[in-house]
Design a protein around this motif. Structure first.
Motif, short mmCIF file in Angstrom:
data_model
loop_
_atom_site.label_atom_id
_atom_site.label_comp_id
_atom_site.label_asym_id
_atom_site.label_seq_id
_atom_site.Cartn_x
_atom_site.Cartn_y
_atom_site.Cartn_z
N ASP A 306 47.55 57.57 -20.96
CA ASP A 306 46.35 57.26 -20.18
C ASP A 306 45.85 55.85 -20.51
N ALA A 307 45.90 55.49 -21.80
CA ALA A 307 45.41 54.17 -22.21
C ALA A 307 46.33 53.06 -21.67
N HIS A 309 48.56 53.21 -19.17
CA HIS A 309 48.81 53.27 -17.73
C HIS A 309 47.68 52.61 -16.93
N ASP A 310 46.59 52.29 -17.59
CA ASP A 310 45.44 51.68 -16.91
C ASP A 310 45.87 50.33 -16.31
N SER A 312 44.52 47.66 -15.95
CA SER A 312 44.07 46.44 -16.64
C SER A 312 44.97 46.06 -17.81
N LYS A 389 45.94 42.85 -23.99
CA LYS A 389 45.09 42.14 -23.02
C LYS A 389 44.83 40.71 -23.53
#
Ligand SMILES: Cc1ncc(COP(=O)(O)O)c(C=O)c1O
Length: 393
Positions: A306-307, A309-310, A312, A389
């Protein structure tokens, strides 16, 4: 003046990659407080009941001597029974079980038994680096065939890669590093291809107990007629938290025993008897021991997906189906070693660079969640996401 002697390592070793885990471990050591998503290990140790066997060990005089090359008869009997019941592998007289000091050694034994220097061995890239290293150490050529983007096998590409020098095709399922689980049909196709082309199928099942969403695990050694060309490798390292005890085993065609006997009599003599004694007790608990930890791994698997696949987060990720790894492609021009070092030094989170697994184009890293609990997994993935990021975004 006398010239100093020029000592050098063998030329064979010059083309073997430097083990990556110690490099990453050094960076972690230099960056205290780093959360490691690095090494592929589990959080637990052997079953406490199995360790009870240690109490009797000092007094057992025979157990301090060399044991049979192939392993203790009690352990082999327990493994044969497990292989019949869980894997559908019939065993004797067509095949034999050989206990080794971990399945890495089983793999090296297998490669030495079936190849000559200059032969080719086909890998699915990304591959488990110690497999590739073993093949190069044996003086053979590792031929990498790319898997599909989701880590699944490309059977046509494997077929195209087979040449008259090919001696074996390697598959690993559940897979390290991709987390893919190969369906029965794909493994049957590889096994049939190997039979038709006269090459061995070496299949590593170290993570057999680690599948998610009810995905079945399939052993190609169970296919009718497969025993003459299939070598199946297993490990207690993950299933029973046994990594330092060094117990694995291989199922080999009966006709290969003479070769494997020569090799193991030389490189090991016998797996440590103390570890074999504990293994016998661990096998009495069976897969239920490992099964109690799988739901927690499953939780971390979803949390990490989930983290990552975002939208961003600058990476491509496929949902892990088995083992406890993600192998992600990071959207950056940096090479994987540089990215890994920066993640550790600047964001205190460790991964393993994908270049070690044979992915040299594009920037890939492997993420392992096997040794974490959900708190550390959340902390580690948070740091990784922020790091990706900041560095790659
Ligand atoms: C696919 C695979 N095979 C084998 C091994 C090594 O197992 P062992 O500890 O039994 O040598 C590992 C360890 O990470 C692995 O990932």
């Amino acid at each position: 003046m006398i010239e100093p002697l020029a000592f050098r390592e063998s030329r064979r070793l010059a083309s073997v990659q430097t083990p990556v885990i110690p490099i990453v471990s050094r960076w972690i050591g230099e960056s205290p407080g780093t959360v490691s998503l690095g090494q592929g290990i589990v959080s637990y140790g052997p079953p406490p009941q199995a360790l009870e066997a240690l109490k009797q060990f000092p007094a057992a005089a025979d157990d301090h001597r060399y044991g049979p090359v192939e392993g203790l008869p009690e352990l082999i009997a327990a493994l044969e029974e497990k292989l019949r019941r869980e894997n559908g592998i019939a065993g004797a007289p067509d095949s034999r079980v050989v206990v080794t000091a971990g399945s890495n050694l089983a793999f090296l034994n297998a490669i030495l038994a079936v190849t000559d220097p200059g032969d080719e061995v086909i890998f699915q890239a990304p591959y488990y680096f110690n497999h590739e290293m073993a093949v190069v150490i044996a003086g053979c050529r590792a031929v990498a065939v790319a898997t599909q983007p989701d880590g699944q096998l490309d059977i046509d590409a494997i077929k195209d890669a087979i040449t008259p020098r090919t001696r074996a095709v390697i598959t690993v399922s559940p897979n390290n590093p991709s987390g893919a689980v190969y369906p029965e049909a794909a493994l049957r196709a590889v096994n049939a291809l190997c039979a038709a082309r006269g090459v061995f199928h070496i299949h590593d099942e170290a993570y057999e107990y680690f599948t998610y969403d009810g995905l079945p695990h399939f052993s190609p050694g169970s296919i009718a007629g497969a025993s003459s060309h299939t070598i199946s490798l297993y490990s207690l390292s993950k299933a029973y938290g046994f990594a330092s005890w060094r117990i694995g085993y291989m199922v080999i065609p009966a006709g290969l025993w003479s070769a494997v006997n020569k090799i193991q009599d030389t490189d090991l003599i016998c797996a440590p008897t103390i570890s074999q004694r504990v293994a016998i007790e661990a096998l009495k608990m069976g897969r239920s021991y490992c099964a109690q930890y799988v739901p927690e791994l499953d939780h971390m698997r979803r949390l990490m997906f989930d983290a990552l696949h975002d939208p961003s987060v600058p990476c491509d990720v496929s949902l892990c189906q088995g083992a406890f790894f993600y192998f992600i492609r990071v959207h950056t021009a940096l090479d994987a070693m540089t990215l890994t070092e920066r993640l550790i030094r600047e964001h205190k989170v460790a991964v393993i660079p994908g270049s070690a697994f044979g992915k040299t184009t594009g920037c890939y890293v492997r993420i392992s969640f096997g040794a974490l609990d959900r708190g550390r997994a959340a902390d580690g993935i948070g740091r990784l996401v922020n790091g990706l990021k900041a560095i790659a975004g």
